[in-house]
Design an enzyme around this catalytic site. Structure first.
Site, PDB file in Angstrom:
ATOM      1  N   ASP A  58       0.825  -1.229   0.000  1.00 25.68           N
ATOM      2  CA  ASP A  58       0.000   0.000   0.000  1.00 25.68           C
ATOM      3  C   ASP A  58       0.852   1.269   0.000  1.00 25.68           C
ATOM      4  OD1 ASP A  58      -2.281  -1.474   0.188  1.00 25.68           O
ATOM      5  OD2 ASP A  58      -3.088  -0.366   1.902  1.00 25.68           O
TER       6      ASP A  58
ATOM      7  N   LEU B 260     -12.029   8.033  -0.732  1.00 24.27           N
ATOM      8  CA  LEU B 260     -12.902   8.316   0.412  1.00 24.27           C
ATOM      9  C   LEU B 260     -13.740   7.089   0.745  1.00 24.27           C
ATOM     10  CD1 LEU B 260     -14.216  11.876  -0.620  1.00 24.27           C
ATOM     11  CD2 LEU B 260     -12.216  11.326   0.774  1.00 24.27           C
ATOM     12  N   GLY B 261     -13.220   6.280   1.640  1.00 24.98           N
ATOM     13  CA  GLY B 261     -13.970   5.125   2.142  1.00 24.98           C
ATOM     14  C   GLY B 261     -14.054   5.266   3.648  1.00 24.98           C
TER      15      GLY B 261
ATOM     16  N   ARG C 286     -23.512   6.793   4.644  1.00 28.65           N
ATOM     17  CA  ARG C 286     -24.878   6.638   4.125  1.00 28.65           C
ATOM     18  C   ARG C 286     -25.906   6.862   5.232  1.00 28.65           C
ATOM     19  NH1 ARG C 286     -24.977   1.317   0.670  1.00 28.65           N
ATOM     20  NH2 ARG C 286     -23.243   1.137   2.097  1.00 28.65           N
TER      21      ARG C 286
ATOM     22  N   GLY D 219     -15.901   4.200  -1.417  1.00 23.91           N
ATOM     23  CA  GLY D 219     -17.351   4.112  -1.218  1.00 23.91           C
ATOM     24  C   GLY D 219     -18.054   5.458  -1.194  1.00 23.91           C
ATOM     25  N   ILE D 220     -17.496   6.445  -0.495  1.00 25.85           N
ATOM     26  CA  ILE D 220     -18.129   7.765  -0.406  1.00 25.85           C
ATOM     27  C   ILE D 220     -17.894   8.552  -1.700  1.00 25.85           C
ATOM     28  CG2 ILE D 220     -18.204   9.938   0.898  1.00 25.85           C
ATOM     29  CD1 ILE D 220     -16.889   8.273   3.265  1.00 25.85           C
TER      30      ILE D 220
ATOM     31  N   GLU E 134      -8.765  -2.150  -6.193  1.00 25.92           N
ATOM     32  CA  GLU E 134      -7.434  -2.436  -5.662  1.00 25.92           C
ATOM     33  C   GLU E 134      -6.989  -3.857  -6.003  1.00 25.92           C
ATOM     34  OE1 GLU E 134      -9.054  -0.572  -2.052  1.00 25.92           O
ATOM     35  OE2 GLU E 134      -6.986  -0.045  -1.590  1.00 25.92           O
TER      36      GLU E 134
END
Ligand code: ADP
Length: 349
Positions: free
Chosen positions: A121, A182-183, A257, A300-301, A330
């Site tokens: 990473d 943005l997760g 969410r 996700g965001i 990824e």
């Protein structure tokens, strides 16, 4: 060519099998809660055993490794020396590297005759300039103790930057981007001519943006105050900053969410704090890059919330930038990097 990608986390194991000719996912599994009371699998060995793939028949197995320190600037064929290095890095990422290594060791025992490749990473950020990765601490802290900014989410930032180059029909080596992953964990990267020149996560993934449960940037004295004045021990402070802070700390909920559906004061405040931090980073990266071809939203965001994207762009300076949404992948990036290393190994043997 078939490549399996294994992401062995502290209590989870993700595995995806790719046909690299078609990029098709042939098999995908996520096993969670490993080792927890009442869970299906008591350890990673049993979890891996349950996966319905003939690992020995594959061309390569790719492993996600969170921390590559300064040793690994690219995907690397795993041998005993590489394993020793990953082990040496455990103190820098105790939860992550330990579990990643466990997955590697079990998979190598299961399929000893095929190449195993580690993808880190941190690798995408290893060529950041010194002025970006050094903290303003006494130089011994870096030279003797390796305390520096390493950056994380590199696989995602790398993947979306290459994808952006394709979409924008530009040469990646001439492309300046601000990429936002943005997760639950979140980071932002300044990419100049295709290379990471700065990123918000630092020595650990705690620094930078406001995340689901992590505080991101704070005055480091707060950690000292918690110990000295509030009587918290090191593990309690660690938990406070990593698990009880961020959006969770402000509004009791870490899932964006759900926060968007809870229209109350603390939810609105949590999002305002998160968005303001993102805007501050975008502003500072605009200054570092001088010209920005696009802001890339991923995670996700970033991928799913038009509302958050619009709020971030609700700023006279930022709104002048172009933006694109790219679904990060990824696992596919890990498999692609493995394929490249594999072809180098084959051609040189
Ligand atoms: P992780 O870091 O665990 O991989 P993800 O990249 O899956 O996390 O992102 C999880 C976050 O994305 C959660 O906060 C979730 O609420 C948020 N998210 C997913 N879909 C949406 C959506 N449609 N609108 C807003 N937020 C979303």
């Amino acid at each position: 060519m078939q490549i399996a990608v294994i992401n062995s986390g502290s209590s989870s194991l993700k595995c995806k099998l790719f046909n690299m000719q078609t990029k098709e996912v042939l098999y995908s599994v996520l096993i969670e809660n490993i080792g927890e009371i009442g869970a299906e699998f008591k350890n990673h060995h049993d979890a891996l055993e349950s996966i319905d793939i003939d690992f020995c028949s594959l061309d390569v197995i790719g492993h996600r490794v969170v921390h590559g320190g300064e040793f690994f600037s690219e995907a690397t064929l795993i041998d005993n020396n590489v394993i020793a290095r990953i082990k040496e890095l455990i103190p820098l990422a105790p939860l992550h590297n330990f579990s990643n290594l466990e997955g590697i060791i079990i998979a190598r025992t299961k399929a000893p005759n095929i190449p195993h490749i580690a993808v880190f990473d941190t690798a995408f950020h290893t060529n950041m300039p010194k002025e970006a990765y050094l903290y303003a601490l006494n130089k011994d802290m870096y030279e003797k103790h390796h305390i520096r900014r390493y950056g994380f989410h590199g696989t995602s930032h790398s993947y979306v930057s290459k994808k952006a180059a394709k979409i924008l029909k530009k040469d990646i080596n001439r492309l300046n981007l601000i990429t936002l992953h943005l997760g639950n964990g979140a980071s932002i990267c300044a990419i100049k001519n295709g290379k990471s020149i700065d990123t918000s996560m630092g020595f650990t993934p705690l620094e930078g943006l406001v995340m689901g449960t992590r505080c991101g940037d704070i005055d480091p004295s707060i950690a000292l105050y918690m110990q000295r004045e509030l009587g918290m021990n090191v593990d309690e402070v660690d938990k406070e900053l990593n698990k009880n802070s961020g959006l969770q700390g402000i509004c009791n909920e870490n899932d964006v969410r759900k926060i968007l559906n809870n229209s109350n004061e603390s939810s609105e405040l949590a999002l305002k704090i998160m968005i303001r931090r993102i805007q501050k980073y975008i502003g500072s990266y605009m200054v570092l890059l001088e010209t920005v071809d696009a802001v890339v939203f991923a995670g996700g965001i970033g991928e799913n919330s038009q509302y958050i994207r619009e709020k971030i762009f609700d700023n006279a300076l930022i709104k002048k930038l172009d933006s694109i949404v790219i679904e990060t992948n990824e696992e596919l990036e890990i498999a692609t990097q493995c394929m490249n290393v594999h072809s180098i190994v084959i051609s040189s043997s």
